[in-house]
Design an enzyme around this catalytic site. Structure first.
Site, mmCIF file in Angstrom:
data_model
loop_
_atom_site.group_PDB
_atom_site.id
_atom_site.type_symbol
_atom_site.label_atom_id
_atom_site.label_comp_id
_atom_site.label_asym_id
_atom_site.label_seq_id
_atom_site.Cartn_x
_atom_site.Cartn_y
_atom_site.Cartn_z
ATOM 1 C CG ASP A 12 8.431 -9.886 -25.550
ATOM 2 O OD1 ASP A 12 8.631 -11.081 -26.045
ATOM 3 O OD2 ASP A 12 7.526 -9.503 -24.968
ATOM 4 C CG ASP A 53 8.631 -14.342 -27.461
ATOM 5 O OD1 ASP A 53 8.745 -15.011 -26.587
ATOM 6 O OD2 ASP A 53 7.668 -13.619 -27.829
ATOM 7 C CD GLU A 54 9.949 -12.776 -22.437
ATOM 8 O OE1 GLU A 54 10.367 -12.158 -21.405
ATOM 9 O OE2 GLU A 54 9.157 -13.793 -22.552
#
Ligand SMILES: [Mg+2]
Length: 434
Positions: free
Chosen positions: A12, A106-107
Site C-alpha cells: 500500500d 495504490d494497493e
C-alpha cells in the site's frame, strides 16, 4: 507431499496522492498537503502525514479538515498523473512479484507462495521491493506479509509509513488478537456493532466466542466467515490483474538464426524461461504464443491453446516447435527475432487438483521447481536442461520428454551470438500494462 505454507503480500503506497504532489513540488515537502475539494460538499481524498498529525484523514468532510488544519495546503487531485505514476510503480512491482493483483490505484496483493521459501525470504524480497520503489520513484510504500490476504492487509497498515510487517501464522494470535474486529476486511460498522452487543470487540475475543452463539446471532454464513477470520484463515486466492495477459521471452540476433536445429534450441531456451516465470508467479498458461521475425522484418505471431494449462518448459517447447514447423511458413528463412510467450494465465491455486493427476507431469514439475530453487540460490543458469548445453546434440526431443538436468556450477551459459533485446541483462519480458 508437504505443501509449503502460503505467503501473501499486501503493498500500500503511503499517502499516495499527497506523496506524488510533494515529490513533484519540493516546496510541499514537510507541509500539511490535503488532496480534495474544499467547500461544503468536498471530502478529503488523501493527505500528507503532516496533515494527519492534525487529525485529518481520507474520506473526512473537507469542512472538518479545514477546521482541524487551517494551514492545510489544498490541491484538487491530478488523477491522470497519479494513474501514470501508479502504472510505473506496479510495473516495477510486477518485476519482483509476477503474481500481482492490483486492487486500487495504490494497493496490490502479491502471491509469494513458491516464489520464496520462507517468511524470512519474503521479508528480504519485500525490503528490496520497498527500496526499489523508493530509489526509482522517491515514494514510500508499506508492506504487510501474512499467511493470507486479510492478514497481509492488516499488517501493511500497522506501521505506516514505510512499514514492513511480517506476521507468519504462528504470530497471528499475538499480533492481531488485541486489535478491534473492525480491522478485518468484511467486518463493517454494523457487524462490528452486533458483535459488540455480544461482548466481542477484539479479534481474540472473536476467536474465543462460542460458535453456537455466533451462528444463532449472526446466521450461519456470517458466523462461518468471522470464525474463519478469527482463526487467521482466508482462502481467497490472489488473482492476476486483468492487464497481465502474457509472459514472454524473446531475443534479437545479431546474425540471423538459421536452421531447424539452432532454432529449436533457442525455442527450448525461451520456453524454459517462460515456464520458469510461470512457476515463479504460481501461474499456469492456457495458450502458447510464438513470435518470429525474419531478416526482412516480416513479423508473425502464432498461438495454440493447450488441452491442459501448463507451467512446464518441455510442454511449452513442444507447442512452440509445432507452431514453428507447421504454421509459420518461415521455414528456410533466417530469423532476426524469436520469442515464446504464454497467455491465458490462471493462478495455479485456482486450478483444482485433478483426481488422477498425471504422476509423470508432476515429476517433471517437481524437478523443474527444484532447479528453479537452485537457480534462485546460486544464480540463473546454474542448472539448465542438458540439451541446452550441448550444441551438437539434436535439440528436438520427443513430445513431453523431460529435460535432462545437468549440474553446472560457475560456468558461463553458452550464448553464441545472442544479443539480448533492450534493457541490459534481463530477458525481454513484457511487464503488465496496468
Ligand atoms: Mg495507500
Amino acid at each position: 507431499m508437504n505443501r509449503q505454507a502460503r505467503i501473501v503480500l499486501h503493498l500500500d503506497m503511503d499517502a499516495f496522492f499527497a506523496a506524488v504532489e510533494q515529490r513533484e513540488d519540493p516546496s510541499l515537502v514537510g507541509r500539511p498537503v490535503i488532496i480534495g475539494h474544499r467547500g461544503r460538499r468536498g471530502v478529503v481524498a488523501t493527505c500528507s502525514y503532516e496533515a494527519r498529525r492534525f487529525g485529518v484523514h481520507s474520506a473526512m468532510p473537507s469542512v472538518t479538515a479545514e477546521k482541524l488544519c487551517p494551514q492545510g495546503i489544498w490541491i484538487n487531485g491530478r488523477h491522470d498523473l497519479y494513474r501514470r505514476v501508479s502504472r510505473e510503480i506496479f510495473t516495477l512491482v510486477a518485476d519482483h512479484l509476477p503474481c500481482l493483483e492490483r486492487v486500487s490505484v495504490d494497493e496490490a496483493y502479491g502471491e509469494m507462495t513458491g516464489l520464496v521459501g520462507s517468511f524470512a525470504e519474503a521479508e528480504a524480497l519485500a525490503r528490496d521491493l520497498q527500496q526499489a520503489i523508493h530509489t526509482t520513484h522517491r515514494l514510500g510504500a508499506s508492506i504487510g506479509i501474512g499467511g493470507c490476504r486479510f492478514v497481509a492487509k492488516i499488517a501493511s497498515d500497522l506501521e505506516k509509513p514505510r512499514g514492513l510487517v511480517v506476521i507468519p501464522p504462528e504470530d497471528f494470535a499475538r499480533r492481531l488478537g488485541p486489535l478491534p474486529v473492525r480491522r478485518i476486511g468484511g467486518i463493517g460498522p454494523r457487524l462490528a456493532e452486533r458483535l459488540a452487543r455480544l461482548g466481542i470487540e477484539t479479534i481474540e475475543q472473536l476467536g474465543r466466542a462460542d460458535p453456537r452463539l455466533l451462528r444463532r446471532e449472526l446466521g450461519l454464513r456470517t458466523a462461518l466467515f468471522v470464525e474463519q477470520r478469527a482463526r487467521g484463515e482466508d482462502d481467497r486466492p490472489v488473482g492476476i490483474s486483468q492487464q497481465r495477459k502474457q509472459i514472454s521471452e524473446e531475443r534479437t540476433y545479431v546474425d540471423d538464426l538459421h536452421g531447424d536445429r539452432a532454432i529449436c534450441r533457442e525455442l527450448l531456451a525461451r520456453a524454459e524461461g517462460v515456464a520458469r516465470q510461470l512457476r515463479t508467479g504460481e501461474l499456469l498458461a492456457r495458450t502458447v504464443v510464438l513470435k518470429v521475425r525474419d531478416g526482412a522484418y516480416r513479423t508473425i505471431t502464432r498461438s495454440k491453446t493447450l488441452d491442459e494449462p501448463t507451467d512446464l518448459g518441455p510442454e511449452i517447447f513442444a507447442v512452440a516447435r509445432e507452431l514453428w514447423q507447421q504454421r509459420t511458413g518461415f521455414r528456410g528463412r533466417g530469423l532476426r527475432l524469436l520469442g515464446v510467450g504464454a497467455s491465458g494465465l490462471i493462478p495455479r491455486i485456482r486450478v483444482q487438483p485433478r483426481l488422477f493427476a498425471d504422476p509423470r507431469r508432476e515429476q517433471v514439475r517437481q524437478a523443474a521447481r527444484a532447479s528453479d530453487a537452485i537457480n534462485r540460490k546460486f544464480g540463473a543458469g546454474t542448472i539448465v536442461p542438458g540439451r541446452l548445453l550441448d550444441t551438437d546434440r539434436p535439440p528436438a526431443p520427443e513430445q513431453g520428454e523431460e529435460p535432462t538436468v545437468e549440474r553446472r556450477m560457475c560456468t558461463p551459459r553458452p550464448e553464441a551470438k545472442v544479443q539480448r533485446t533492450h534493457r541490459g541483462e534481463a530477458p525481454a519480458t513484457h511487464p503488465p500494462d496496468l
